[in-house]
Write a protein that holds these residues in place. Structure first.
Motif, mmCIF file in Angstrom:
data_model
loop_
_atom_site.group_PDB
_atom_site.id
_atom_site.type_symbol
_atom_site.label_atom_id
_atom_site.label_comp_id
_atom_site.label_asym_id
_atom_site.label_seq_id
_atom_site.Cartn_x
_atom_site.Cartn_y
_atom_site.Cartn_z
ATOM 1 N N HIS A 133 22.587 51.058 33.631
ATOM 2 C CA HIS A 133 21.669 51.052 32.492
ATOM 3 C C HIS A 133 21.849 49.812 31.610
ATOM 4 N N GLN A 134 23.090 49.490 31.316
ATOM 5 C CA GLN A 134 23.348 48.363 30.426
ATOM 6 C C GLN A 134 22.819 47.057 31.016
ATOM 7 N N LYS A 135 23.053 46.842 32.286
ATOM 8 C CA LYS A 135 22.576 45.632 32.964
ATOM 9 C C LYS A 135 21.055 45.563 32.958
ATOM 10 N N LYS A 136 20.414 46.692 33.230
ATOM 11 C CA LYS A 136 18.947 46.712 33.246
ATOM 12 C C LYS A 136 18.366 46.474 31.860
ATOM 13 N N LEU A 137 19.036 47.000 30.833
ATOM 14 C CA LEU A 137 18.580 46.754 29.467
ATOM 15 C C LEU A 137 18.685 45.278 29.126
ATOM 16 N N GLN A 138 19.786 44.658 29.467
ATOM 17 C CA GLN A 138 19.967 43.230 29.184
ATOM 18 C C GLN A 138 18.902 42.383 29.869
ATOM 19 N N GLN A 139 18.468 42.801 31.048
ATOM 20 C CA GLN A 139 17.448 42.059 31.776
ATOM 21 C C GLN A 139 16.080 42.162 31.116
ATOM 22 N N GLN A 140 15.829 43.262 30.398
ATOM 23 C CA GLN A 140 14.494 43.503 29.842
ATOM 24 C C GLN A 140 14.387 43.295 28.341
ATOM 25 N N ILE A 141 15.490 43.188 27.656
ATOM 26 C CA ILE A 141 15.454 43.240 26.200
ATOM 27 C C ILE A 141 14.600 42.145 25.583
ATOM 28 N N GLY A 142 14.469 41.029 26.237
ATOM 29 C CA GLY A 142 13.652 39.943 25.700
ATOM 30 C C GLY A 142 12.162 40.183 25.820
ATOM 31 N N ASP A 143 11.758 41.224 26.541
ATOM 32 C CA ASP A 143 10.339 41.482 26.789
ATOM 33 C C ASP A 143 9.816 42.733 26.103
ATOM 34 N N VAL A 144 10.639 43.363 25.220
ATOM 35 C CA VAL A 144 10.199 44.600 24.580
ATOM 36 C C VAL A 144 10.270 44.481 23.061
#
Length: 476
Positions: A133-144
């Motif tokens: 979860h943490q890795k996936k959040l870091q990958q998307q955080i710039g787009d939300v």
């Protein structure tokens, strides 16, 4: 508060949390099983719906927002159904698959719109199950624009603190729909949305509005929260913010059919509105309106963008509904700050008839806002006799709140509204019937502070007592 529908197509919201499959088996019941004293349901229809965090994501997509979902599922047919439904709705799904545990599934057996049985298929997930979860959040955080943590205490949110820290470091608000009694795991979030039961389980019972506000402020300080939204069922919602007065929104007056998933709708509309650029109070107003709509639907349901737009247009920016006396005083402060004139009337309103409707419309025309104070059941019995009321106070208030002319409906337990008049001090006191102004109960109180007293007539041949007597006569 003036409401207008945000541009939800500009909102980008990431949901992380417990996803589940809500299954409904519908059928008729006409006999009791010979094997055990239980009804036999002949299943004629099945329905699968995404629940939990999945329902939050579906609500976002239905509004027209861009929705992404991070969660854990099993390696099974239920996971395939969930993934298919969510992707068909336009939700971007990123599931971590557990080979050892099933997808959380809740099976409900329904007959004649009543739930007869619920069976849960689940095993709690662990931190290892949601390690990505943490890795996936870091990958998307710039787009939300907003991150939502949807916690159903099933284990998909193993390390909330790491998720919150990642989002806040990127200056992305984090909204949490919490569960359980350990709210410290949500420390540092932007906003929590507990219901009243969840809130009191953490801070203790709240016996007054002020006690609720004080305990909410203390909780915000302890957890370093920016805001707290307490959802209170038939008493509406209360928004608390640091160094700002509380904001209460009355519940919308409509028939409650099923509260399943109402919290999902609240946080979805709230997060989407914030992501679309609306202020927190405006976003809470939209969420409150949507909550009143979704409880009129069966099971986990969504509110579409067009539905919400129509509801906003119908509201015309007017906050209305059933309120407590304390909540009404807060609402009156806001109304008077805008120079609005308050009209007050009272009565038993046991059976609403055409005379009441016409009378309330005339009363509303005497000012900007109309308060209708309703005698409690005990008060009606003392005034009218042990056979009254015909309808309990909650139903009488619900009908009155649904009338266009009525802004607020409040109950009182005394035989007269005199104490309420002293507390509220409306500009105009109105009474209907064959009274003189001097005979109106409370008239001296209102005149003493400079208010007006008016007497209006009901329509001819309209009387609750007369209606009751006619029904009794026809039943003999």
């Amino acid at each position: 508060m003036h409401l207008s529908t945000p541009r939800y197509d500009s909102a980008r919201v990431l949901v992380i949390g417990d996803v589940m499959l809500d299954r409904y088996w519908h059928g008729g019941t006409s006999r009791i099983s010979p094997e055990a004293p239980v009804p036999v349901v002949k299943v004629s229809q099945t329905d699968d719906r995404a629940g939990g965090a999945g329902n939050v994501a579906l609500n976002l997509a239905a509004l027209g927002a861009s929705a992404s979902l991070i969660s854990v599922v099993g390696q099974d047919e239920a996971a395939d159904v969930l993934a298919g439904q969510l992707r068909a709705a336009g939700v971007s799904t990123q599931f971590q698959v557990s080979s050892a545990k099933p997808t959380i599934t809740k099976l409900r057996v329904m007959s004649r719109h009543q739930q007869l049985l619920r069976m849960d298929f689940e095993e709690l997930f662990t931190q290892a199950d949601c390690s990505e979860h943490q890795k996936k959040l870091q990958q998307q955080i710039g787009d939300v624009n907003v991150v939502v943590l949807s916690d159903y205490a099933k284990g998909s949110l193993g390390d909330c603190q790491a998720l919150i820290a990642t989002a806040r470091k990127a200056n992305v608000p984090v909204l949490v729909d919490p569960k359980g009694t350990d709210f410290t795991r949500y420390a540092g979030a932007t906003l929590l949305t507990p219901n009243l039961h969840e809130f009191e389980a953490v801070v203790g019972a709240c016996n007054s509005e002020q006690e609720l506000v004080d305990k909410a402020n203390q909780l915000m300080t302890t957890l370093n929260l920016e805001a707290l939204l307490v959802t209170r069922g038939e008493q509406g919602m209360t928004l608390l913010r640091k160094a700002q007065p509380e904001l209460h929104l009355p519940a919308r007056a409509r028939e409650v059919f099923d509260v399943t998933g109402a919290g999902d709708t609240v946080i979805a509309v709230l997060s989407a509105s914030i992501a679309a650029g609306y202020s927190l109070p405006e976003s809470v107003g939209m969420a409150n309106l949507a909550a009143g709509m979704v409880v009129g639907k069966l099971g986990t349901a969504t509110i579409s963008g067009p539905e919400l737009r129509l509801a906003v247009q119908a509201e015309q920016g007017v906050e209305r509904g059933v309120v407590s006396q304390e909540q009404l005083q807060t609402a009156l402060q806001e109304a008077r700050s805008k120079g609005e004139k308050i009209v007050f009337t009272n009565g038993c309103f046991d059976i609403i008839h055409a005379g009441h409707v016409g009378y309330l419309q005339s009363a509303r025309e005497l000012g900007d806002r109309l308060i209708v104070a309703v005698n409690s059941d005990e008060s009606v019995s003392r005034l009218k006799g042990p056979s009254r009321p015909i309808n309990p106070v909650d139903r009488r208030m619900a009908v009155l709140a649904g009338l266009e002319a009525v802004d607020w409906v409040v109950s009182f337990a005394d035989d007269t509204p005199e104490n309420l008049l002293r507390a509220l001090q409306p500009e105009v006191l109105v009474k209907g019937g064959d009274y003189t102004e001097e005979q109106v109960v409370g008239a001296p109180i209102v005149r003493a502070y400079g208010g007006d007293v008016k007497v209006l007539q009901f329509l001819d041949d309209c009387s609750t007592t007369g209606i009751v007597e006619k029904i009794l006569a026809q039943s003999d």
